[in-house]
Design an enzyme around this catalytic site. Sequence first.
Site, PDB file in Angstrom:
ATOM      1  N   ARG A  74      28.956  46.484  71.678  1.00 26.67           N
ATOM      2  CA  ARG A  74      27.742  45.692  71.431  1.00 26.67           C
ATOM      3  C   ARG A  74      28.104  44.203  71.459  1.00 26.67           C
ATOM      4  NH1 ARG A  74      23.802  49.236  69.758  1.00 26.67           N
ATOM      5  NH2 ARG A  74      24.523  51.172  68.793  1.00 26.67           N
ATOM      6  N   GLY A 113      18.824  44.941  73.922  1.00 23.53           N
ATOM      7  CA  GLY A 113      19.647  43.738  73.862  1.00 23.53           C
ATOM      8  C   GLY A 113      20.399  43.484  75.149  1.00 23.53           C
ATOM      9  N   THR A 134      18.928  54.260  76.725  1.00 29.81           N
ATOM     10  CA  THR A 134      18.871  54.294  75.270  1.00 29.81           C
ATOM     11  C   THR A 134      18.295  55.621  74.802  1.00 29.81           C
ATOM     12  OG1 THR A 134      17.863  53.376  73.257  1.00 29.81           O
ATOM     13  CG2 THR A 134      16.663  53.039  75.301  1.00 29.81           C
ATOM     14  N   ASP A 136      16.715  55.868  72.174  1.00 29.31           N
ATOM     15  CA  ASP A 136      15.511  55.522  71.423  1.00 29.31           C
ATOM     16  C   ASP A 136      14.240  55.514  72.273  1.00 29.31           C
ATOM     17  OD1 ASP A 136      16.835  55.110  68.936  1.00 29.31           O
ATOM     18  OD2 ASP A 136      17.533  53.171  69.659  1.00 29.31           O
ATOM     19  N   ARG A 171      14.126  75.830  50.166  1.00 29.70           N
ATOM     20  CA  ARG A 171      14.350  74.421  49.874  1.00 29.70           C
ATOM     21  C   ARG A 171      13.533  73.497  50.777  1.00 29.70           C
ATOM     22  NH1 ARG A 171      20.917  74.990  49.766  1.00 29.70           N
ATOM     23  NH2 ARG A 171      21.169  75.523  47.558  1.00 29.70           N
ATOM     24  N   MET A 178      18.127  59.388  64.378  1.00 31.41           N
ATOM     25  CA  MET A 178      18.354  57.980  64.729  1.00 31.41           C
ATOM     26  C   MET A 178      17.055  57.294  65.152  1.00 31.41           C
ATOM     27  SD  MET A 178      22.034  57.759  66.661  1.00 31.41           S
ATOM     28  CE  MET A 178      23.512  57.510  65.679  1.00 31.41           C
ATOM     29  N   GLY A 179      17.002  55.986  64.915  1.00 35.06           N
ATOM     30  CA  GLY A 179      15.829  55.196  65.269  1.00 35.06           C
ATOM     31  C   GLY A 179      15.520  54.187  64.178  1.00 35.06           C
ATOM     32  N   GLU A 231      15.659  56.967  60.724  1.00 33.57           N
ATOM     33  CA  GLU A 231      16.500  56.162  59.837  1.00 33.57           C
ATOM     34  C   GLU A 231      15.839  54.845  59.464  1.00 33.57           C
ATOM     35  OE1 GLU A 231      20.216  55.273  61.758  1.00 33.57           O
ATOM     36  OE2 GLU A 231      19.248  54.974  63.699  1.00 33.57           O
ATOM     37  N   ARG A 275      17.617  68.922  50.215  1.00 32.95           N
ATOM     38  CA  ARG A 275      18.899  68.690  50.870  1.00 32.95           C
ATOM     39  C   ARG A 275      18.690  67.762  52.062  1.00 32.95           C
ATOM     40  NH1 ARG A 275      20.342  70.520  46.850  1.00 32.95           N
ATOM     41  NH2 ARG A 275      21.806  72.225  46.409  1.00 32.95           N
TER      42      ARG A 275
END
Length: 357
Positions: A74, A113, A134, A136, A171, A178-179, A231, A275
């Site tokens: 990066r 970027g 990406t 994303d 449960r 991710m994101g 996230e 969990r």
Amino acid sequence: MMRIGMLTSGGDCQALNAAMRGVVKCIAHSGVEVEFYGFKNGYKGLIYGDFRMLTSKDFSGILTKGGTILGSSRTPFKTIREPDENGLDKVEAMKQNYYKLQLDCLVVLGGNGSQKTANLLSEEGLNVVSLPKTIDNDLWGTDMTFGFQSAVDVATGVIDNIHTTADSHGRVFIIEVMGHKVGWLTLNAGLAGGADVILIPEIPYDIGKICDAIKARDERGSRFTIIAVAEGAISKKDAKLSKKEYKEKMANYKYPSVSYEIAEAIQKKIGHEVRVTVPGHMQRGGAPDPYDRVFASRLGAEAGQLILNKEYGFMVAYKNREIVKVPLSEIAGKLKYVSPDASIIKEAKMLGVCFGD
């Protein structure tokens, strides 16, 4: 003799190698004499002149290989104009290394970027062609990015596997996907995996609404609840904070991530055992799925054709099921968010999915 430089910048993902292979095979198939120079570790390689010549052997057998044969790193756009620790002008260094190698074009494979830096180099007079990479799927100007579908497959597989243990133990399970800024990956993986609650950055959540959704499932006799959380998910309360106030909160944040904050809140409010599972970089890793192999190859071939046609300053994109070219100047610095009013959100709600709003 044509000379072409290539680099992969930013976070890695599946199909980077497939995309580079597509560029190389297209140009090689044209019969044009060409040399390929691979810059190591993204823009750092271009800045410091760290490269190697690439031969046909480098591109043999990499269609199915994850990661990137060139390495990646990066190099934040916000600091690209700042001298390095030795006072080196990074932009000028990239230009000089481009000219020293007498390159005809620089091929950049990267996300938001990386595209901004690609556009900067284009504005500085370099011949640049880029490809949309990406997990994303957040790049403006393209309906799809390569790496996205493979990451969806990985995240969906995690949710699939969680279902059986969640059912066995009765449960609530949170799967953190991710994101940071956009929720395309969480949204698609959540729908594909049958998540009951999906939380994305674009739709701030109310913890009370999430608990209501869990209790409603309890009343219907369901033994478990699956929550897919991006996230970058944020509560309605935090969304109202100023940037300064939110930064202060995060500076003293006691949780590993937002998923753990949500888990604790659910346990306190309704007493359910919760969990958290965080697949993390698994979502970037492994071999590209068949869709991404085909998609990245197509993008690479079209990028190669742009180079042969001497059409520079474009990103190869996917719009309305066709591969197209879009000016770097139009897409650089823009993100493609999930609209809360998007049809996919409405349809998910029709299926009973709770977004916490």
